[in-house]
Design a protein around this motif. Sequence first.
Motif, PDB file in Angstrom:
ATOM      1  N   GLN A 223      47.561  59.303  66.005  1.00  0.00           N
ATOM      2  CA  GLN A 223      47.202  58.816  67.340  1.00  0.00           C
ATOM      3  C   GLN A 223      47.470  57.319  67.482  1.00  0.00           C
ATOM      4  OE1 GLN A 223      43.089  59.854  67.974  1.00  0.00           O
ATOM      5  NE2 GLN A 223      43.643  61.799  68.912  1.00  0.00           N
ATOM      6  N   TYR A 224      47.985  56.966  68.647  1.00  0.00           N
ATOM      7  CA  TYR A 224      48.261  55.575  68.992  1.00  0.00           C
ATOM      8  C   TYR A 224      47.589  55.275  70.326  1.00  0.00           C
ATOM      9  CZ  TYR A 224      51.884  55.741  65.424  1.00  0.00           C
ATOM     10  OH  TYR A 224      52.557  55.867  64.235  1.00  0.00           O
ATOM     11  N   VAL A 225      47.086  54.062  70.457  1.00  0.00           N
ATOM     12  CA  VAL A 225      46.480  53.610  71.706  1.00  0.00           C
ATOM     13  C   VAL A 225      47.314  52.444  72.215  1.00  0.00           C
ATOM     14  CG1 VAL A 225      44.451  52.511  72.731  1.00  0.00           C
ATOM     15  CG2 VAL A 225      44.156  54.312  71.032  1.00  0.00           C
ATOM     16  N   ILE A 226      47.642  52.488  73.489  1.00  0.00           N
ATOM     17  CA  ILE A 226      48.344  51.382  74.128  1.00  0.00           C
ATOM     18  C   ILE A 226      47.301  50.623  74.937  1.00  0.00           C
ATOM     19  CG2 ILE A 226      50.168  50.714  75.723  1.00  0.00           C
ATOM     20  CD1 ILE A 226      51.572  53.378  74.950  1.00  0.00           C
ATOM     21  N   ALA A 227      47.033  49.401  74.538  1.00  0.00           N
ATOM     22  CA  ALA A 227      45.968  48.611  75.157  1.00  0.00           C
ATOM     23  C   ALA A 227      46.239  48.379  76.637  1.00  0.00           C
ATOM     24  CB  ALA A 227      45.822  47.276  74.433  1.00  0.00           C
ATOM     25  N   SER A 228      45.172  48.384  77.423  1.00  0.00           N
ATOM     26  CA  SER A 228      45.329  48.112  78.848  1.00  0.00           C
ATOM     27  C   SER A 228      44.883  46.698  79.200  1.00  0.00           C
ATOM     28  CB  SER A 228      44.544  49.134  79.683  1.00  0.00           C
ATOM     29  OG  SER A 228      43.184  49.139  79.293  1.00  0.00           O
ATOM     30  N   ASN A 229      44.149  46.032  78.320  1.00  0.00           N
ATOM     31  CA  ASN A 229      43.710  44.656  78.576  1.00  0.00           C
ATOM     32  C   ASN A 229      44.317  43.645  77.616  1.00  0.00           C
ATOM     33  OD1 ASN A 229      42.100  45.325  80.762  1.00  0.00           O
ATOM     34  ND2 ASN A 229      40.333  45.780  79.477  1.00  0.00           N
ATOM     35  N   ASN A 230      44.985  44.092  76.574  1.00  0.00           N
ATOM     36  CA  ASN A 230      45.665  43.220  75.623  1.00  0.00           C
ATOM     37  C   ASN A 230      47.151  43.495  75.776  1.00  0.00           C
ATOM     38  OD1 ASN A 230      43.394  41.908  74.039  1.00  0.00           O
ATOM     39  ND2 ASN A 230      42.830  44.065  73.981  1.00  0.00           N
ATOM     40  N   LEU A 231      47.821  42.593  76.488  1.00  0.00           N
ATOM     41  CA  LEU A 231      49.180  42.854  76.965  1.00  0.00           C
ATOM     42  C   LEU A 231      50.171  41.828  76.410  1.00  0.00           C
ATOM     43  CD1 LEU A 231      48.140  43.356  80.690  1.00  0.00           C
ATOM     44  CD2 LEU A 231      48.435  45.133  78.967  1.00  0.00           C
ATOM     45  N   TRP A 232      51.433  42.241  76.356  1.00  0.00           N
ATOM     46  CA  TRP A 232      52.506  41.309  76.010  1.00  0.00           C
ATOM     47  C   TRP A 232      52.788  40.436  77.225  1.00  0.00           C
ATOM     48  CZ3 TRP A 232      53.055  40.722  71.179  1.00  0.00           C
ATOM     49  CH2 TRP A 232      52.930  41.794  70.291  1.00  0.00           C
ATOM     50  N   ALA A 233      52.958  39.144  77.005  1.00  0.00           N
ATOM     51  CA  ALA A 233      53.209  38.202  78.097  1.00  0.00           C
ATOM     52  C   ALA A 233      54.588  38.397  78.707  1.00  0.00           C
ATOM     53  CB  ALA A 233      53.049  36.762  77.598  1.00  0.00           C
ATOM     54  N   SER A 234      55.528  38.872  77.915  1.00  0.00           N
ATOM     55  CA  SER A 234      56.860  39.218  78.398  1.00  0.00           C
ATOM     56  C   SER A 234      57.283  40.470  77.630  1.00  0.00           C
ATOM     57  CB  SER A 234      57.841  38.056  78.184  1.00  0.00           C
ATOM     58  OG  SER A 234      57.943  37.731  76.821  1.00  0.00           O
ATOM     59  N   PRO A 235      58.311  41.176  78.078  1.00  0.00           N
ATOM     60  CA  PRO A 235      58.693  42.425  77.407  1.00  0.00           C
ATOM     61  C   PRO A 235      58.889  42.226  75.898  1.00  0.00           C
ATOM     62  CG  PRO A 235      59.881  42.208  79.472  1.00  0.00           C
ATOM     63  CD  PRO A 235      59.157  40.900  79.243  1.00  0.00           C
ATOM     64  N   LEU A 236      58.346  43.159  75.123  1.00  0.00           N
ATOM     65  CA  LEU A 236      58.372  43.040  73.672  1.00  0.00           C
ATOM     66  C   LEU A 236      59.787  42.963  73.118  1.00  0.00           C
ATOM     67  CD1 LEU A 236      56.884  42.902  70.986  1.00  0.00           C
ATOM     68  CD2 LEU A 236      56.807  45.414  70.999  1.00  0.00           C
ATOM     69  N   ASP A 237      60.715  43.759  73.653  1.00  0.00           N
ATOM     70  CA  ASP A 237      62.078  43.710  73.124  1.00  0.00           C
ATOM     71  C   ASP A 237      62.689  42.320  73.304  1.00  0.00           C
ATOM     72  OD1 ASP A 237      62.217  44.162  75.908  1.00  0.00           O
ATOM     73  OD2 ASP A 237      64.016  45.392  75.757  1.00  0.00           O
ATOM     74  N   GLN A 238      62.388  41.651  74.418  1.00  0.00           N
ATOM     75  CA  GLN A 238      62.886  40.285  74.635  1.00  0.00           C
ATOM     76  C   GLN A 238      62.262  39.310  73.653  1.00  0.00           C
ATOM     77  OE1 GLN A 238      62.273  39.132  78.711  1.00  0.00           O
ATOM     78  NE2 GLN A 238      63.511  40.810  79.506  1.00  0.00           N
ATOM     79  N   GLN A 239      60.946  39.458  73.417  1.00  0.00           N
ATOM     80  CA  GLN A 239      60.273  38.575  72.460  1.00  0.00           C
ATOM     81  C   GLN A 239      60.840  38.766  71.054  1.00  0.00           C
ATOM     82  OE1 GLN A 239      56.014  37.934  72.499  1.00  0.00           O
ATOM     83  NE2 GLN A 239      55.850  39.150  74.387  1.00  0.00           N
TER      84      GLN A 239
END
Length: 187
Positions: free
Chosen positions: A70-86
């Motif tokens: 199981q994986y959880v995708i946070a709804s309040n802890n977000l990437w500031a810009s798209p992860l692939d770009q970072q």
Amino acid sequence: MKKWLMVLLTCALSACSSSGENKTYYQLPLAPSGAQSATTQGSRLLWVEQVVIPDYLAGNGVVYQTSDVQYVIASNNLWASPLDQQLRTTLVANLSSQLPGWVVASQPLGNNQDTLNVSVTGFHGRYDGRVIVSGEWLLNHQGQLTKRPFHIELTQQQDGYDEMVKMLAQAWRQEAGSIAQAINQMP
């Protein structure tokens, strides 16, 4: 009586809505390094063509693995810009600092460039306090292809998303170091 009911209902609704609005945004930190300048004359060229991530990592939320499946995708802890770009930006910066004599860029550099493509399959925290960075990279060096898998697990020293993001960045820098080492060993 109706007034009190309306006031109570309004307070309850505002409490519910405000609790979900505390969003935190994360950006992968760049390793401290001296600024490098390079000229293309006499330099070796490396184009980091793309860093690809799977759909579950492509959303805004930081991903956390809660069990083996199981994986959880946070709804309040977000990437500031798209992860692939970072990931691409920090990879270019890390490789630039670790490959003296090379011009490393995220855009095409010319006809005699090497190209690097990375497929990231894991970039998340895990229930046991570890972070996972995994995938594979493909380097085209003067027409010779080199493909290598990677899987890095590091242990968080503290709890929390801040520490998790710092450890993910450290693991990503570590993989950039492995890529740079492989590139430096090529003729």
